[in-house]
Design an enzyme around this catalytic site. Structure first.
Site, short mmCIF file in Angstrom:
data_model
loop_
_atom_site.label_atom_id
_atom_site.label_comp_id
_atom_site.label_asym_id
_atom_site.label_seq_id
_atom_site.Cartn_x
_atom_site.Cartn_y
_atom_site.Cartn_z
N LYS A 220 28.37 -13.39 -9.98
CA LYS A 220 28.30 -12.52 -8.81
C LYS A 220 29.67 -12.23 -8.22
CE LYS A 220 23.49 -13.19 -7.60
NZ LYS A 220 22.51 -13.76 -6.67
N ARG A 254 19.87 -20.33 -11.69
CA ARG A 254 19.52 -19.04 -12.31
C ARG A 254 20.80 -18.46 -12.91
NH1 ARG A 254 19.58 -13.66 -11.06
NH2 ARG A 254 17.84 -12.40 -11.79
C1 YH5 Z 1 19.21 -14.94 -6.83
O1 YH5 Z 1 20.31 -15.30 -6.43
N1 YH5 Z 1 19.84 -12.70 -7.90
S1 YH5 Z 1 19.59 -10.26 -9.11
C2 YH5 Z 1 25.37 -8.93 -9.31
C3 YH5 Z 1 26.23 -9.60 -10.14
C4 YH5 Z 1 25.77 -10.67 -10.87
C5 YH5 Z 1 24.46 -11.07 -10.76
C6 YH5 Z 1 27.93 -7.98 -10.23
N2 YH5 Z 1 17.78 -12.16 -8.48
C7 YH5 Z 1 19.00 -13.70 -7.51
O2 YH5 Z 1 21.79 -11.77 -10.51
N3 YH5 Z 1 16.65 -14.16 -7.67
C8 YH5 Z 1 19.07 -11.78 -8.47
O3 YH5 Z 1 27.54 -9.28 -10.30
C9 YH5 Z 1 17.72 -13.36 -7.89
N4 YH5 Z 1 18.11 -15.69 -6.61
C10 YH5 Z 1 16.86 -15.30 -7.01
N5 YH5 Z 1 15.83 -16.13 -6.76
C11 YH5 Z 1 21.34 -10.20 -8.79
C12 YH5 Z 1 22.19 -10.84 -9.80
C13 YH5 Z 1 23.60 -10.39 -9.92
C14 YH5 Z 1 24.06 -9.32 -9.19
#
Ligand code: YH5
Length: 278
Positions: A220, A254
């Site tokens: 992230k 996750r």
């Molecule tokens: C979460 O924290 N996150 S979707 C942007 C990124 C990298 C990753 C640009 N669903 C979560 O993973 N569900 C998502 O870099 C989730 N907890 C739970 N429970 C976003 C994501 C991401 C977005």
């Protein structure tokens, strides 16, 4: 500690790894590489070989600016994948906020509902309460379209904790037993780098509420801001964040990078338990 997932129990006496499976054409990481069900399944099987304990299947991107998908389209994306994996005995989590997707995915064998809106959407709580799947309740400030515009808190840790406790108690009042509930501070969902770091530091406060803690920091923006790395180059930073989280009480991670996270956890676990002491 365990999480009740249908008739199964996810033993949380050691930290567990949830592999992220995006069945979307517009994911930042895989760029839609797993949009085709067969390719999605290949990727899931790879993550399982790498040691994932469960797979989080999502058919709608929650990133800012992502195109919303219809219920029909989301079902078409996720159901074949959920059905195939659940049929192989895999513990499947469905990443959705749509009640119909929760219901159909559960009917296809999903044993966990991961809702970034913490079951606050119309009908979501009822559907979750009617089934036996575990539920992940995540905190978010604002909505995906504008949540990063101006995140504001007086006391981020307290506000996130109070929200999660309130949602968990609402779920329990609706008939979802305590053992089926896990909570998640929602890293990056309406939070600045400072907010995310404050939450990570204070994870023991969130763990103390008595529900298993799931965290998702993998690749992230905060990792990018700290390291100066592009999203494709954030694995090492993500591993450091993952270990910082488990050291503070996180029970489910996750992640995108399953193999590396599992290795990091094995080393962490060996240190913690002294399994091969002299
Ligand atoms: C979460 O924290 N996150 S979707 C942007 C990124 C990298 C990753 C640009 N669903 C979560 O993973 N569900 C998502 O870099 C989730 N907890 C739970 N429970 C976003 C994501 C991401 C977005």
């Amino acid at each position: 500690m365990y999480l009740a997932c249908g008739r199964r129990r996810l033993d949380l006496s050691r930290p567990r790894v949830m592999g992220i499976l995006n069945v979307t054409p517009d994911s930042f990481f895989d760029g839609g590489a797993h949009f085709d069900p067969e390719r999605a399944l290949d990727h899931a099987r790879r993550m399982l070989e790498d040691g994932a304990d469960l797979i989080d299947v999502g058919g709608e991107s929650s990133r800012p600016g992502a195109t919303p998908v219809s219920e029909r389209e989301e079902l078409a994306r996720v159901l074949p994948v959920v059905e195939a994996l659940a049929g192989e005995g895999v513990l499947v989590s469905i990443d959705t906020s749509k009640p119909a997707v929760m219901r159909e995915a559960a009917a296809a064998g999903a044993l966990m509902i991961n809702d970034v809106h913490a079951l606050q959407g119309r009908g979501a709580l009822q559907v979750a309460a009617q089934g036996h799947a575990a539920v992940i309740l995540m905190h978010m400030q604002g909505a995906p379209a504008d949540m990063q515009a101006r995140p504001r808190y007086t006391d981020v840790v307290r506000e996130v904790r109070d929200f999660l406790v309130q949602r968990a108690l609402t779920c329990e009042a609706a008939g979802i037993v305590h053992e089926r509930i896990a909570v998640d501070p929602g890293f990056g969902f309406g939070k600045t780098k400072a907010h995310n770091l404050a939450l990570l530091r204070a994870l023991p406060v969130l763990a103390a509420v008595g529900y298993p803690l799931l965290v998702g920091m993998s690749r992230k923006a905060t990792i990018g801001q700290i390291t100066g790395r592009d999203v494709m180059d954030r694995m090492a930073g993500s591993l450091a964040a993952a270990l910082a989280a488990v050291a503070r009480g996180a029970r489910i991670l996750r992640v995108h990078d399953v193999r590396q996270t599992v290795d990091a956890l094995k080393v962490w676990q060996a240190v913690e338990t002294g399994a091969d002491e002299c």
